[in-house]
Motif scaffolding. Structure first.
Motif, mmCIF file in Angstrom:
data_model
loop_
_atom_site.group_PDB
_atom_site.id
_atom_site.type_symbol
_atom_site.label_atom_id
_atom_site.label_comp_id
_atom_site.label_asym_id
_atom_site.label_seq_id
_atom_site.Cartn_x
_atom_site.Cartn_y
_atom_site.Cartn_z
ATOM 1 N N VAL A 99 0.818 -1.348 -0.182
ATOM 2 C CA VAL A 99 -0.124 0.274 0.086
ATOM 3 C C VAL A 99 0.655 0.883 -0.098
ATOM 4 N N THR A 100 1.650 1.330 1.161
ATOM 5 C CA THR A 100 2.986 2.833 0.797
ATOM 6 C C THR A 100 3.300 2.672 -0.285
ATOM 7 N N TYR A 101 4.528 1.322 -0.980
ATOM 8 C CA TYR A 101 4.729 2.075 -2.618
ATOM 9 C C TYR A 101 3.838 1.808 -3.125
ATOM 10 N N ALA A 102 2.636 1.795 -3.285
ATOM 11 C CA ALA A 102 1.864 2.195 -3.954
ATOM 12 C C ALA A 102 1.290 3.921 -4.299
ATOM 13 N N ARG A 103 1.017 4.128 -3.268
ATOM 14 C CA ARG A 103 0.808 5.455 -2.947
ATOM 15 C C ARG A 103 2.087 6.688 -3.675
ATOM 16 N N GLN A 104 2.902 5.600 -3.291
ATOM 17 C CA GLN A 104 4.549 6.759 -3.428
ATOM 18 C C GLN A 104 5.059 6.521 -4.442
ATOM 19 N N THR A 105 5.232 5.407 -5.176
ATOM 20 C CA THR A 105 5.892 5.229 -6.453
ATOM 21 C C THR A 105 4.684 4.355 -7.451
ATOM 22 N N THR A 106 5.740 3.791 -8.966
ATOM 23 C CA THR A 106 5.006 3.389 -9.927
ATOM 24 C C THR A 106 4.999 1.609 -9.583
ATOM 25 N N PHE A 256 7.269 2.333 8.008
ATOM 26 C CA PHE A 256 8.681 2.736 7.843
ATOM 27 C C PHE A 256 9.549 2.779 7.294
ATOM 28 N N GLY A 257 9.898 1.384 6.542
ATOM 29 C CA GLY A 257 10.749 1.226 5.610
ATOM 30 C C GLY A 257 10.693 1.031 4.440
ATOM 31 N N ALA A 258 9.286 1.039 4.440
ATOM 32 C CA ALA A 258 8.968 1.383 2.653
ATOM 33 C C ALA A 258 9.480 2.964 1.887
ATOM 34 N N ARG A 259 8.538 4.171 3.395
ATOM 35 C CA ARG A 259 8.728 4.959 3.467
ATOM 36 C C ARG A 259 9.920 5.304 2.903
ATOM 37 N N LEU A 260 11.119 4.810 4.034
ATOM 38 C CA LEU A 260 12.409 5.085 3.734
ATOM 39 C C LEU A 260 13.009 4.684 2.699
ATOM 40 N N ALA A 261 12.383 3.717 1.829
ATOM 41 C CA ALA A 261 12.986 2.694 0.622
ATOM 42 C C ALA A 261 12.459 4.198 -0.195
ATOM 43 N N VAL A 262 11.249 4.291 -0.663
ATOM 44 C CA VAL A 262 11.162 5.639 -1.943
ATOM 45 C C VAL A 262 11.751 7.197 -1.108
ATOM 46 N N ARG A 263 11.867 6.888 -0.372
ATOM 47 C CA ARG A 263 12.317 8.285 -0.035
ATOM 48 C C ARG A 263 14.241 8.374 -0.653
ATOM 49 N N ARG A 264 14.694 7.383 -0.369
ATOM 50 C CA ARG A 264 16.330 7.102 0.037
ATOM 51 C C ARG A 264 16.562 6.328 -1.607
ATOM 52 N N GLY A 265 15.849 6.117 -2.691
ATOM 53 C CA GLY A 265 15.846 5.752 -3.313
ATOM 54 C C GLY A 265 16.468 3.599 -4.327
ATOM 55 N N SER A 266 16.768 3.964 -5.231
ATOM 56 C CA SER A 266 17.270 2.634 -5.723
ATOM 57 C C SER A 266 18.851 2.675 -5.100
ATOM 58 N N ALA A 267 19.500 3.391 -4.996
ATOM 59 C CA ALA A 267 21.094 3.434 -4.432
ATOM 60 C C ALA A 267 20.975 2.671 -3.549
ATOM 61 N N PHE A 268 19.736 3.213 -2.421
ATOM 62 C CA PHE A 268 20.501 3.205 -1.264
ATOM 63 C C PHE A 268 19.373 1.340 -1.376
ATOM 64 N N VAL A 269 18.903 0.822 -1.647
ATOM 65 C CA VAL A 269 17.880 -0.578 -1.580
ATOM 66 C C VAL A 269 19.053 -1.214 -1.927
ATOM 67 N N ARG A 270 19.867 -1.280 -2.308
ATOM 68 C CA ARG A 270 21.074 -2.084 -3.317
ATOM 69 C C ARG A 270 21.949 -1.967 -2.195
ATOM 70 N N ARG A 271 22.010 -1.256 -1.848
ATOM 71 C CA ARG A 271 23.449 -1.073 -0.167
ATOM 72 C C ARG A 271 22.607 -2.599 1.052
ATOM 73 N N VAL A 272 21.204 -2.462 1.540
ATOM 74 C CA VAL A 272 20.780 -2.568 1.816
ATOM 75 C C VAL A 272 20.408 -4.014 1.286
ATOM 76 N N PHE A 273 20.030 -4.048 0.383
ATOM 77 C CA PHE A 273 20.382 -5.755 -0.312
ATOM 78 C C PHE A 273 21.254 -6.440 -0.202
ATOM 79 N N LEU A 274 22.576 -5.592 -0.503
ATOM 80 C CA LEU A 274 23.634 -5.989 -0.351
ATOM 81 C C LEU A 274 23.809 -6.571 1.102
ATOM 82 N N THR A 275 23.686 -5.922 2.067
ATOM 83 C CA THR A 275 23.747 -6.172 3.827
ATOM 84 C C THR A 275 23.026 -7.116 4.111
ATOM 85 N N VAL A 276 21.760 -7.538 2.923
ATOM 86 C CA VAL A 276 21.068 -8.849 3.591
ATOM 87 C C VAL A 276 21.414 -9.686 3.493
#
Length: 291
Positions: A99-106, A256-276
């Protein structure tokens, strides 16, 4: 003399009170649907669920936190209760992230929904086989796959920063459906790293940007969690009281996490992905080392 005895008596009474408080916090709760967890265990699980929801909403991998926490506390006395109850919390958390992603991104619903339906069917089948496969075999396969995923992503810093579609629309949807079914089956087996595999499929194979891949993966994750529940609920393995409390905590973290991802963008998601991915490799490697 009398004063000393009074002080000793007061200290003894205080110790008794503290002991009583400790007993209440660590004693099993008799609340229906909580699997005899203690109040301390419940608080620990709530914190783990909130953190897991935040991590899962960004890129997946919340199960790395929530499932071990449930297995450590052991509600219901059997691992299958922990796995089934985890799905209740996860489906609410991933649903709120969608729901959060759908409201803030495509979100491309035309491709996400067929992938989700395939993953749903795969998860139902995987849950039915949850007790039939040797965990050591599954862990070894997943460990090798995660190492490959992590190295490939790390060596390509441009991967997933921008959209680079690699297939035409029909071929893309067909590959998403096939990949969704296979990963859904794996998720039904309660294997860790489902979110990471979904994101890598969309980014590494199909050319999605990390942010769009994460949003799509959340839609699929909702389906896989529902598919697993379709098996676990009739089997009577869901602890509903505990599951709903953890679901509320997971939801708060996921928003909280979805809003943070939308705000920080793909580069941030990539860093979290590698960490996970690194955390998953370490966790599975540790399990393998311990046999």
């Amino acid at each position: 003399m009398a004063g000393g005895m009074a002080r000793r008596g007061g200290a003894a009474q205080k110790a008794v009170r503290l002991s009583g408080y400790a007993d209440r916090v660590t004693s099993a709760l008799d609340w229906p649907g909580f699997g005899q967890v203690s109040l301390a265990g419940l608080l620990f699980l709530c914190l783990a669920a909130a953190f897991a929801g935040a991590v899962d909403a960004v890129v997946g991998g919340g199960g790395l936190i929530q499932v071990p926490a449930l297995l450590l506390i052991g509600p219901g006395g059997q691992p299958l209760y922990a796995l089934a109850t985890n799905k209740v919390a996860s489906v609410v958390g991933t649903g709120s992230a969608v729901v959060t992603y759908a409201r803030q991104t495509t979100v491309d619903w035309g491709s996400a929904l067929p992938m989700a339906f395939a993953a749903f069917g795969g998860a139902v089948g995987g849950a039915a086989f949850a007790g039939a496969l040797q965990p050591s075999v599954l862990n070894a396969v997943v460990l090798v796959a995660l190492v490959g995923v992590g190295l490939y992503t790390w060596r390509k810093p441009e991967l997933g920063v921008a959209e680079t579609p690699r297939f035409k629309r029909v071929a893309q949807i067909a590959m998403m459906v096939l990949g969704g079914g296979l990963i859904g089956f794996y998720d039904g087996l309660a294997g860790p790293g489902t979110g990471a595999f979904l994101v890598f499929l969309l980014v590494g194979l199909l050319g999605f940007a990390f942010l769009r891949a994460s949003a799509t993966a959340k839609v699929v994750n909702v389906a896989t969690n529902l598919g697993a529940l379709l098996y676990f609920i009739p089997a009577g393995k869901v602890l509903w009281g505990l599951g709903l409390v953890l679901a509320a905590c997971n939801l708060a973290g996921a928003v909280f996490g979805a809003r943070l991802a939308v705000r920080r963008g793909s580069a941030f998601v990539r860093r979290v992905f590698l960490t996970v991915v690194v955390a998953l490799v370490v966790s599975l490697g540790w399990k393998a080392a311990l046999g």
